[in-house]
Design a protein around this motif. Structure first.
Motif, mmCIF file in Angstrom:
data_model
loop_
_atom_site.group_PDB
_atom_site.id
_atom_site.type_symbol
_atom_site.label_atom_id
_atom_site.label_comp_id
_atom_site.label_asym_id
_atom_site.label_seq_id
_atom_site.Cartn_x
_atom_site.Cartn_y
_atom_site.Cartn_z
ATOM 1 N N TRP A 48 -1.236 21.595 62.453
ATOM 2 C CA TRP A 48 -0.004 20.878 62.111
ATOM 3 C C TRP A 48 1.019 21.000 63.234
ATOM 4 O O TRP A 48 1.721 20.031 63.566
ATOM 5 C CB TRP A 48 0.591 21.390 60.809
ATOM 6 C CG TRP A 48 0.027 20.736 59.601
ATOM 7 C CD1 TRP A 48 -0.708 21.322 58.617
ATOM 8 C CD2 TRP A 48 0.148 19.362 59.225
ATOM 9 N NE1 TRP A 48 -1.051 20.390 57.669
ATOM 10 C CE2 TRP A 48 -0.531 19.178 58.013
ATOM 11 C CE3 TRP A 48 0.775 18.259 59.803
ATOM 12 C CZ2 TRP A 48 -0.613 17.950 57.365
ATOM 13 C CZ3 TRP A 48 0.696 17.025 59.163
ATOM 14 C CH2 TRP A 48 0.009 16.879 57.959
ATOM 15 N N VAL A 60 8.094 18.525 61.827
ATOM 16 C CA VAL A 60 6.723 19.028 61.709
ATOM 17 C C VAL A 60 6.472 20.164 62.685
ATOM 18 O O VAL A 60 5.970 21.223 62.301
ATOM 19 C CB VAL A 60 5.687 17.887 61.893
ATOM 20 C CG1 VAL A 60 4.267 18.436 61.906
ATOM 21 C CG2 VAL A 60 5.842 16.845 60.794
ATOM 22 N N ASN A 64 6.293 24.166 61.453
ATOM 23 C CA ASN A 64 4.983 24.785 61.617
ATOM 24 C C ASN A 64 4.954 25.812 62.740
ATOM 25 O O ASN A 64 4.168 26.751 62.690
ATOM 26 C CB ASN A 64 3.914 23.709 61.799
ATOM 27 C CG ASN A 64 3.609 23.049 60.487
ATOM 28 O OD1 ASN A 64 2.964 23.632 59.622
ATOM 29 N ND2 ASN A 64 4.118 21.840 60.286
#
Length: 82
Positions: A48, A60, A64
């Protein structure tokens, strides 16, 4: 607005790992944590994170990246203090 929603969601899901990481560091007790689950979770988080960088998605890769650090800490403690 989409980015703001993504950042708020990323904050919520990422911060949820902080209590587990703190508890694991303080107690070194990982008996309730599955090695296979955390290994797979950490690998998924790496993917990810990579996806976030490749797609230039700040929520994102930011979420992550932080989650990856916390998951790695827990995973390292799981292996080290078996």
């Amino acid at each position: 607005m989409t980015t703001i929603i993504g950042l708020v969601a990323a904050f919520c899901t990422t911060i949820s790992f902080l209590p587990q990481a703190i508890k694991t560091i303080q107690t070194k007790d990982t008996s309730g944590i599955s090695l296979s689950m955390y290994s797979l979770f950490t690998f998924g988080t790496i993917l990810w994170f990579t996806y976030g960088i490749m797609s230039n998605s700040v929520p994102v890769y930011l979420a992550n990246g932080i989650t990856l650090i916390l998951a790695l800490i827990i995973l390292i403690y799981k292996v080290r203090y078996k």
